[in-house]
Design a protein around this motif. Sequence first.
Motif, short mmCIF file in Angstrom:
data_model
loop_
_atom_site.label_atom_id
_atom_site.label_comp_id
_atom_site.label_asym_id
_atom_site.label_seq_id
_atom_site.Cartn_x
_atom_site.Cartn_y
_atom_site.Cartn_z
N MET A 1 0.87 -1.17 0.00
CA MET A 1 0.00 0.00 0.00
C MET A 1 0.90 1.22 0.00
O MET A 1 2.02 1.17 0.51
CB MET A 1 -0.90 0.03 1.23
N ARG B 1 -6.03 -4.17 -6.25
CA ARG B 1 -7.32 -4.40 -5.60
C ARG B 1 -7.78 -3.12 -4.95
O ARG B 1 -7.00 -2.43 -4.30
CB ARG B 1 -7.19 -5.49 -4.54
N ILE C 1 2.60 -4.94 2.53
CA ILE C 1 1.58 -5.52 3.41
C ILE C 1 2.00 -6.94 3.78
O ILE C 1 2.03 -7.31 4.94
CB ILE C 1 0.20 -5.52 2.70
N LYS D 1 3.35 -14.66 8.37
CA LYS D 1 3.47 -13.30 8.90
C LYS D 1 4.60 -13.21 9.93
O LYS D 1 5.28 -12.19 10.03
CB LYS D 1 2.15 -12.85 9.56
N ILE E 1 -1.35 0.91 7.76
CA ILE E 1 -1.03 1.81 6.66
C ILE E 1 -2.31 2.47 6.18
O ILE E 1 -3.34 1.80 6.04
CB ILE E 1 -0.34 1.03 5.51
N ARG F 1 -2.27 -16.60 9.25
CA ARG F 1 -3.30 -17.11 8.35
C ARG F 1 -3.22 -16.44 6.99
O ARG F 1 -2.65 -15.37 6.86
CB ARG F 1 -4.70 -16.86 8.94
N GLU G 1 -10.51 -5.17 5.79
CA GLU G 1 -9.87 -6.25 5.03
C GLU G 1 -9.89 -5.97 3.54
O GLU G 1 -10.57 -5.06 3.07
CB GLU G 1 -10.59 -7.57 5.32
N VAL H 1 -2.42 -3.11 13.18
CA VAL H 1 -3.19 -4.28 12.74
C VAL H 1 -2.58 -5.47 13.44
O VAL H 1 -1.35 -5.59 13.54
CB VAL H 1 -3.07 -4.49 11.21
N ASN I 1 -8.84 -12.48 8.42
CA ASN I 1 -8.34 -13.02 9.68
C ASN I 1 -7.77 -11.98 10.64
O ASN I 1 -7.52 -12.28 11.80
CB ASN I 1 -7.26 -14.07 9.40
N ASN I 2 -7.52 -10.78 10.13
CA ASN I 2 -6.83 -9.79 10.95
C ASN I 2 -7.75 -9.08 11.94
O ASN I 2 -8.97 -9.10 11.80
CB ASN I 2 -6.17 -8.74 10.05
P1 ADP Z 1 -3.88 -12.31 4.04
O1 ADP Z 1 -2.72 -13.21 3.94
O2 ADP Z 1 -5.03 -12.91 4.75
O3 ADP Z 1 -4.25 -11.71 2.73
P2 ADP Z 1 -2.94 -9.63 4.73
O4 ADP Z 1 -1.77 -9.35 5.58
O5 ADP Z 1 -2.77 -9.38 3.29
O6 ADP Z 1 -3.40 -11.13 5.02
O7 ADP Z 1 -4.16 -8.79 5.26
C1 ADP Z 1 -5.43 -8.82 4.64
C2 ADP Z 1 -5.86 -7.43 4.27
O8 ADP Z 1 -5.86 -6.58 5.41
C3 ADP Z 1 -4.96 -6.73 3.27
O9 ADP Z 1 -5.32 -7.06 1.94
C4 ADP Z 1 -5.19 -5.26 3.59
O10 ADP Z 1 -6.36 -4.78 2.95
C5 ADP Z 1 -5.44 -5.28 5.09
N1 ADP Z 1 -4.17 -5.00 5.79
C6 ADP Z 1 -3.23 -5.89 6.15
N2 ADP Z 1 -2.20 -5.30 6.77
C7 ADP Z 1 -2.47 -3.99 6.79
C8 ADP Z 1 -1.79 -2.83 7.30
N3 ADP Z 1 -0.62 -2.94 7.90
N4 ADP Z 1 -2.38 -1.63 7.13
C9 ADP Z 1 -3.57 -1.51 6.53
N5 ADP Z 1 -4.27 -2.55 6.05
C10 ADP Z 1 -3.74 -3.78 6.17
#
Ligand code: ADP
Length: 520
Positions: A157, A496, A168, A355, A448, A412, A504, A407, A417-418
Amino acid sequence: FPSSSVLPLNSSKSDSFETQQQNSEKPIFNPHDINPNLLQKLVYDALVWCSLHGLLVGDRTAKKSGTVPGVGMIHAPISLLPASFPEDHFKQACELASIFNELFDRVSLDAKFLQDSLSRTRKVDEFTSRLLDIHSKMIDINKKEEIRLGLHRSDYMLDAQTKSLLQIEFNTISSSFAGLMCLVSELHRNLLGLYGNQLQLDFRKVPENASVQHFAKALAEAWREYNNPRAVVLVVVQAEERNMYDQLWLSDVLRERYPFCFSNKTCGKLVVVKLSIFKRIQLKWKTLAEIDAEGKLLPDGTLAVNGEAVAVVYFRAGYAPTDYPSELEWRARLLIEQSSAVKCPSIAYHLAGTKKIQQELAKPNVLERFLDNKEDIAKLRKCFAGLWSLDDTEIITDAIERPELYVMKPQREGGGNNIYGNEVKEALLRIQKGGSEEDAAYILMQRIFPTVFPALLVREGIFHKDHAISELGIYGSYLRNKEKIIINEQCGYLMRTKVSSSDEGGVAAGFAVLDSLYLS
Ligand code: ADP
Ligand code: MG
Ligand code: MG
């Protein structure tokens, strides 16, 4: 962000579109201002284009849409027009791909680093623990992966406040949408070709995207390295998959574009004619349960499924606990890992993409363990956001005070999942009170905040005007055979876009739409 420092951010959210407009010199194109007649035409043409060109997903309201191709198809959720993205940041992200590819290959070879980094997580996360068990077994039998194939996607991002490109995550398993993304870029180029004058947008600013060709080529080259013309590519799938057209595109390009000439025969005495035999690569789709039922390890290490040798195992399942409903599936995963087939990913590649490993790699002096080139290290480090483990008390205190800036992530994949916002605070307090080792299941990451922009999102034939943010994914493919690096390249992109109020970002999970770039 040095990993031990508290976030040096104020708590203001990303620039709103309005402030952006006031601040910037050029007026930003606002798709919300497109006149309604033109908008109707654009939406109609986009829907026609998607239907005729296979930019499709299974329709969740149709019963068999996840199992039978051609039944219950619907256009993929899309952004009507490409999202503006600075060219220099796009180039920066592209340049990182080959460095990340190399990094993850080296990390995958460091069994001790993987095991040590995940040792605490193992105690509290059953899924990661099972993956580590397979990895341990491979260490015990001294299993070597000579041909290593990575089909990765590094997601970023663009932080609005600092104007920096921040990673990310790095995906090493089931990196999706390489199949459909080529079509999204083509759709946007096509729409701008038709309506560019009226919109004052130039289709040439949408970069072409050849992700599917690159992924297919890498799979084909891996098949070739395995060097058994009769062997198949085995695609490990979920029993139901609404994103099947993405996978089918990749399979189709692989079969159609990469027939291999595998032998030369010389015929006749006087006239020497060389006959080349071209063979199409055969693909098989199986669930882990089917592989358990039909799979066998031959004495020479070959994986045979239903009597056919397997050259490459490409996982489009197996990344989530739900993919292993019983012991059968775990047995199949172990069987695959023990075999000589090229795995995409191997268990080590899979673990390297967790992660927790991302967070460990962001610690001081860890990249240096894997890479020699100082410039490369600096480039990677520049895109690392703040990442912490939950034993960092200073950060935990700050995250409890200002949870909106963090976050919380478990080990996962697949989206959804976050933990965000106030739930971060609640989860941290609960873990603190519990006194258990549950903290090891998670990492904390700096949240972010990308620039919010006005977007037109199209789902199920209906467009929605909304304010949105984008996440850029850069595909990377890596193939090596022992010391020979056969492929290490950046190969296309995924954009995306999701409504800015959503935390998410998954497309398949229903949070985001597919988009492409408009370079600015
Ligand atoms: P996954 O492996 O499940 O895709 P991600 O780490 O990509 O896990 O997190 C899923 C979504 O959460 C990302 O596509 C993003 O939209 C949001 N996200 C993840 N980390 C951050 C972050 N540090 N700041 C803002 N949004 C985040
Ligand atoms: Mg992921
Ligand atoms: Mg992700």
